[in-house]
Write a protein that holds these residues in place. Structure first.
Motif, short mmCIF file in Angstrom:
data_model
loop_
_atom_site.label_atom_id
_atom_site.label_comp_id
_atom_site.label_asym_id
_atom_site.label_seq_id
_atom_site.Cartn_x
_atom_site.Cartn_y
_atom_site.Cartn_z
N HIS A 103 0.78 -0.79 0.11
CA HIS A 103 0.19 -0.13 -0.11
C HIS A 103 0.73 0.83 -0.28
O HIS A 103 1.53 1.55 0.73
CB HIS A 103 -1.02 0.31 0.85
CG HIS A 103 -1.88 -1.07 1.32
ND1 HIS A 103 -3.25 -0.99 0.49
CD2 HIS A 103 -1.79 -2.23 1.82
CE1 HIS A 103 -4.05 -2.02 0.37
NE2 HIS A 103 -3.26 -3.08 1.40
N ARG A 160 -1.16 4.36 -0.76
CA ARG A 160 -2.30 5.79 -0.30
C ARG A 160 -2.55 5.24 1.17
O ARG A 160 -3.73 4.65 0.74
CB ARG A 160 -2.66 5.70 -1.60
CG ARG A 160 -1.64 6.23 -2.45
CD ARG A 160 -2.77 5.98 -4.46
NE ARG A 160 -3.47 7.16 -4.03
CZ ARG A 160 -4.32 7.41 -5.18
NH1 ARG A 160 -4.21 6.90 -6.25
NH2 ARG A 160 -5.40 8.56 -5.59
N LEU A 207 -11.40 10.27 3.09
CA LEU A 207 -12.22 9.84 1.41
C LEU A 207 -11.59 11.09 0.29
O LEU A 207 -11.36 11.08 -0.45
CB LEU A 207 -12.64 9.03 0.97
CG LEU A 207 -12.83 7.42 1.72
CD1 LEU A 207 -14.08 6.79 1.56
CD2 LEU A 207 -11.49 6.91 0.60
N ASP A 240 -8.35 11.68 -0.89
CA ASP A 240 -7.95 10.97 -1.86
C ASP A 240 -9.31 10.15 -1.59
O ASP A 240 -8.79 9.22 -0.33
CB ASP A 240 -7.05 10.07 -1.05
CG ASP A 240 -5.43 9.91 -2.05
OD1 ASP A 240 -6.35 9.71 -2.78
OD2 ASP A 240 -4.58 8.77 -1.52
N ALA A 241 -9.60 9.97 -2.69
CA ALA A 241 -10.73 9.17 -2.89
C ALA A 241 -9.66 7.33 -3.21
O ALA A 241 -10.50 6.87 -3.54
CB ALA A 241 -11.59 9.42 -4.07
N GLY A 242 -8.79 7.78 -3.96
CA GLY A 242 -7.74 6.49 -4.37
C GLY A 242 -7.19 6.04 -3.13
O GLY A 242 -6.75 4.97 -3.47
N THR A 246 -5.75 2.71 -0.62
CA THR A 246 -6.35 1.32 -0.80
C THR A 246 -5.99 0.55 0.66
O THR A 246 -6.28 -0.62 0.69
CB THR A 246 -4.67 0.49 -1.52
OG1 THR A 246 -3.66 1.29 -0.88
CG2 THR A 246 -4.78 1.45 -3.08
N ARG A 272 -17.40 -0.75 -0.74
CA ARG A 272 -16.46 -0.66 -0.77
C ARG A 272 -16.19 -1.99 -0.52
O ARG A 272 -16.97 -2.70 0.43
CB ARG A 272 -16.13 0.34 -0.70
CG ARG A 272 -15.98 1.59 -1.20
CD ARG A 272 -15.52 1.95 -2.29
NE ARG A 272 -14.14 2.27 -2.89
CZ ARG A 272 -13.83 3.39 -2.09
NH1 ARG A 272 -14.26 4.58 -1.89
NH2 ARG A 272 -12.01 3.42 -2.20
N ASP A 326 -10.93 -4.02 -1.71
CA ASP A 326 -10.75 -2.50 -2.85
C ASP A 326 -9.40 -1.66 -1.38
O ASP A 326 -9.21 -0.66 -2.10
CB ASP A 326 -12.22 -2.12 -2.15
CG ASP A 326 -12.81 -2.61 -3.26
OD1 ASP A 326 -12.35 -3.26 -4.87
OD2 ASP A 326 -13.74 -2.77 -3.69
N ILE A 327 -10.40 -1.66 0.32
CA ILE A 327 -9.64 -0.84 1.08
C ILE A 327 -9.09 -1.60 2.66
O ILE A 327 -10.05 -2.96 2.50
CB ILE A 327 -9.87 -0.01 1.23
CG1 ILE A 327 -10.88 0.76 0.46
CG2 ILE A 327 -9.28 0.96 2.44
CD1 ILE A 327 -11.40 2.69 0.56
#
Length: 328
Positions: free
Chosen positions: A174, A176, A228, A231-233, A235, A257, A262-263
């Protein structure tokens, strides 16, 4: 009301022997102990701790104060406190003080009047006002927080623990990684844990993304939304309490999600909450019950062994279903 003389008569011993057995002293046989304990149980005898305290200047009571802190965290520390106290013939008096220091001072004055054997603060630092309210003759210590060098405390190294948690997520691939922190006013815990996260991110040359909650469940969904929005991306999310971590898992799944596909989500504390969510929460484990036990041991130890130097306990990572390697 049943008296110590009633117990002595039923057990066939002297009141002094009953007193020794009840207070965990020596000087009697195993058979005598059995008879006294059976008499105590059958008669429902309860020692008058306050009266005894007027003579000995101390009662067999340990006070525990819990401010605005996770119920799960406080419960597991209390489990250790009660186990160790009961083993030594002590009772425990719990006060939930919330964020109001006036309540804490009121409880402490009560414990002072009651001549408590000692007081434990859960995830709260000892303040001069607390010390004054309790008086100088009763030991006072903190658990689950490092209280500098002023008073004894038991805690993990929160900065290293947060650093290790962040490095774990980085090791999974990871890059992000968002941090959902606790109460920003908690300088001795939240600020220190933030420092560990920031150090790990800086070493990996990654950009930090942080938002504050307050360590409790309800604070996590709005804090996650703010995270989010930055930073919507993301992980991975590292939540600095299991309650917030559980809320993040539930909120992400409500949003559609997948966790951890996804996260990934990492919690902190290893309370029972970490296993009451699906998928179960990977987390940084604190030895919470052991902290409670050790706090009682230190409070009841000799004065020389309960100095102001904090004792640092080990933490560990527990990997469960809420985290996974980043494959894309």
């Amino acid at each position: 009301m049943t008296t110590i003389r009633d117990v002595a008569r039923v057990a066939g011993v002297s009141p002094a022997t009953v007193s020794r057995v009840v207070n965990g002293l020596v000087g009697y046989s195993a058979e005598t102990q059995r008879r006294v304990e059976e008499a105590v149980e059958s008669l429902g005898y309860e020692p008058d701790s306050l009266a005894r305290g007027l003579k000995t200047k101390q009662t067999a009571v340990i006070g525990v104060l819990a401010p605005l802190v996770s119920d799960a965290l406080a419960s597991e520390i209390m489990s250790g406190v009660e186990s160790a106290a009961r083993l030594r013939g002590y009772s425990v008096m719990l006060g939930r003080t919330g964020p109001n220091s006036t309540f804490a001072a009121s409880y402490l004055r009560t414990l002072r009047t009651y001549r408590a054997a000692g007081v434990i603060l859960i995830s709260a630092a000892v303040t001069p006002d607390m010390r004054r309210a309790l008086g100088s003759g009763i030991p006072l210590m903190s658990v689950a927080i490092r209280d500098g060098q002023r008073f004894p405390s038991l805690a993990i190294d929160d900065e290293v623990a947060a650093y290790d948690g962040t490095r774990y997520l980085i090791g999974l691939g990871h890059r992000r990684i968002g941090l959902l922190a606790g109460d920003p006013a908690s300088v001795l815990v939240n600020t220190v844990r933030k420092r560990g996260y920031l150090r790990a991110m800086a070493e990996a040359r990654l950009s930090p993304v942080l938002e504050d909650g307050n360590s409790l469940y309800d604070s996590a969904p709005p804090a996650l939304a703010r995270l989010l929005a930055q930073d919507a991306g993301l992980t991975a999310v590292f939540a600095l309490s299991d309650e917030m971590g559980a809320a993040v898992v539930n909120e992400l799944q409500r949003m559609g999600r997948r966790v951890p596909d996804d996260i990934s989500v990492l919690g902190f504390d290893n309370t029972r909450t970490s296993q009451h969510v699906f998928p179960a929460l990977s987390t940084i484990a604190q030895p919470l019950e052991r902290m409670g036990e050790l706090a009682v041991e230190r409070l009841l130890a000799t004065e020389d062994s309960v100095g102001p130097v904090p004792r640092i306990l080990p933490h560990r990572l527990i990997e469960r279903g809420s985290t996974t390697s980043l494959t894309t």
